[in-house]
Write a protein that holds these residues in place. Structure first.
Motif, short mmCIF file in Angstrom:
data_model
loop_
_atom_site.label_atom_id
_atom_site.label_comp_id
_atom_site.label_asym_id
_atom_site.label_seq_id
_atom_site.Cartn_x
_atom_site.Cartn_y
_atom_site.Cartn_z
N UNK A 45 0.87 -1.08 -0.03
CA UNK A 45 0.06 -0.01 -0.11
C UNK A 45 0.86 1.20 -0.06
N UNK B 215 -2.21 5.43 -5.06
CA UNK B 215 -3.57 5.37 -5.51
C UNK B 215 -4.45 5.38 -4.19
N UNK B 216 -5.66 6.11 -4.43
CA UNK B 216 -6.45 5.94 -3.07
C UNK B 216 -7.18 4.66 -2.60
N UNK B 217 -6.82 3.64 -3.51
CA UNK B 217 -7.26 2.29 -3.17
C UNK B 217 -6.42 1.81 -2.22
N UNK B 218 -5.02 2.23 -2.33
CA UNK B 218 -3.98 1.90 -1.51
C UNK B 218 -4.38 2.18 0.00
N UNK B 219 -5.20 3.05 0.36
CA UNK B 219 -5.55 3.36 1.75
C UNK B 219 -6.46 2.40 2.35
N UNK B 220 -7.33 1.80 1.28
CA UNK B 220 -8.23 0.70 1.77
C UNK B 220 -7.41 -0.82 2.05
#
Lengths: 78, 226
Positions: free
Chosen positions: A29, A34-39
């Protein structure tokens, strides 16, 4: 002849596996911008790592419980 | 790569290596050194990595390129480059009135307690909408833009306090300050992120590509307009 791992050792191994997978997810992550990395960090990394840590503590506090298995003398050493 | 991120990655790699020792040979915990190693590798390092990683992701989410990396936000990012001094976001971005690398966050976060946390929660909701929900045809603010966010920087500034339009009528300045008269009222500073008209706009070149999702930083900073 290799000695069988004790109950505590097996639990430590499991908690270590959870922590390792969680840490690898955190690592990915951080390398992924990328924003998905936080998820990924929160939903997989933190979840698995925290579960591993809690399981590790559980392993320690339950280490002195009488073992149901025969042939695990090393439990007493811990 | 930033130094703190590199340091954090190093710590995680070391932590994974130490945990691997525990996984491969858990019997080392019979010794005192092994117990300490287990505690450090399974608790100290991972807990530290989680805390630092969370902080790193929080900081990263403030970046302009982070916001514009989503497809729906790319036009809004592009509107920062519009070559029109009356276009408020572009004028702020191009004249360094907001930090270019945190342009979205600077204007779209309430300057109140817990506003950062609220913004992050809304961000999570946006990620959910991106993958599982419905993206609205028209992106709108959750609530009308509060003058407080403008006044965080402009409040007390001479060109705001003594501006001819702001002091045209008695009491107008107070209405603006109390958010009863929006800065973005029709005829005032109402040119904001006009993404519908992007096709007819010209764009300023030579601005650092912080709004470019490709991450290219080859362009040079634009000079302050006079």
């Amino acid at each position: 002849m290799t000695a069988q791992p004790t109950k505590l050792e097996r639990r430590l191994r499991r908690s270590g596996l959870l922590v390792a997978i969680g840490l690898i997810a955190e690592l990915i992550s951080l390398l992924w911008n990328h924003p998905t990395a936080f998820l990924l960090f929160l939903g997989v990394g933190v979840l698995l790592t925290t579960t591993g840590i809690l399981f590790y503590f559980y392993s320690l506090v339950s280490a002195n419980e009488p073992s149901r298995e025969a042939g695990s003398p090393r439990t007493q050493d811990l | 790569m930033l130094a703190p991120t590199a340091m954090l990655i190093t710590i995680i790699v070391v932590a994974v290596a130490l945990v691997s020792v525990m996984i491969i040979k858990p019997s080392i915990t019979v010794t005192r050194g092994g117990k300490i190693l287990a505690f450090v590798s399974i608790f100290i390092f991972p807990a530290f990595s989680e805390t630092m990683g969370f902080n790193e992701h929080m900081e990263r989410s403030k970046k302009t390129e982070f916001c514009t990396s989503c497809h729906v936000m790319q036009d809004y990012g592009k509107s920062l480059l519009i070559d029109d001094p009356s276009h408020i976001p572009a004028a702020h971005f191009q004249n360094n009135r907001v930090p270019r690398d945190q342009a979205c966050y600077t204007c779209h976060t309430d300057y109140t307690m817990f506003s950062g946390a609220k913004a992050k929660l809304r961000g999570l909701n946006h990620v959910y909408a991106q993958y599982f929900g419905q993206i609205p045809d028209k992106i709108e603010l959750y609530k009308p833009y509060n003058n407080r966010e403008c006044l965080h920087c402009h409040g007390g500034a001479r060109n705001f306090e003594e501006g001819a339009t702001h002091t045209l009528e008695e009491g107008r300045l107070e209405l603006i300050k109390s958010n009863q008269l929006s800065c973005m009222s029709t005829g005032c500073h109402d040119a904001c992120h006009t993404v519908k008209d992007l096709g007819s706009k010209t764009f300023r070149t030579g601005i650092p590509a912080t709004v470019d999702s490709t991450g290219s930083e080859s362009a040079q900073p634009a000079k302050e307009e006079k």
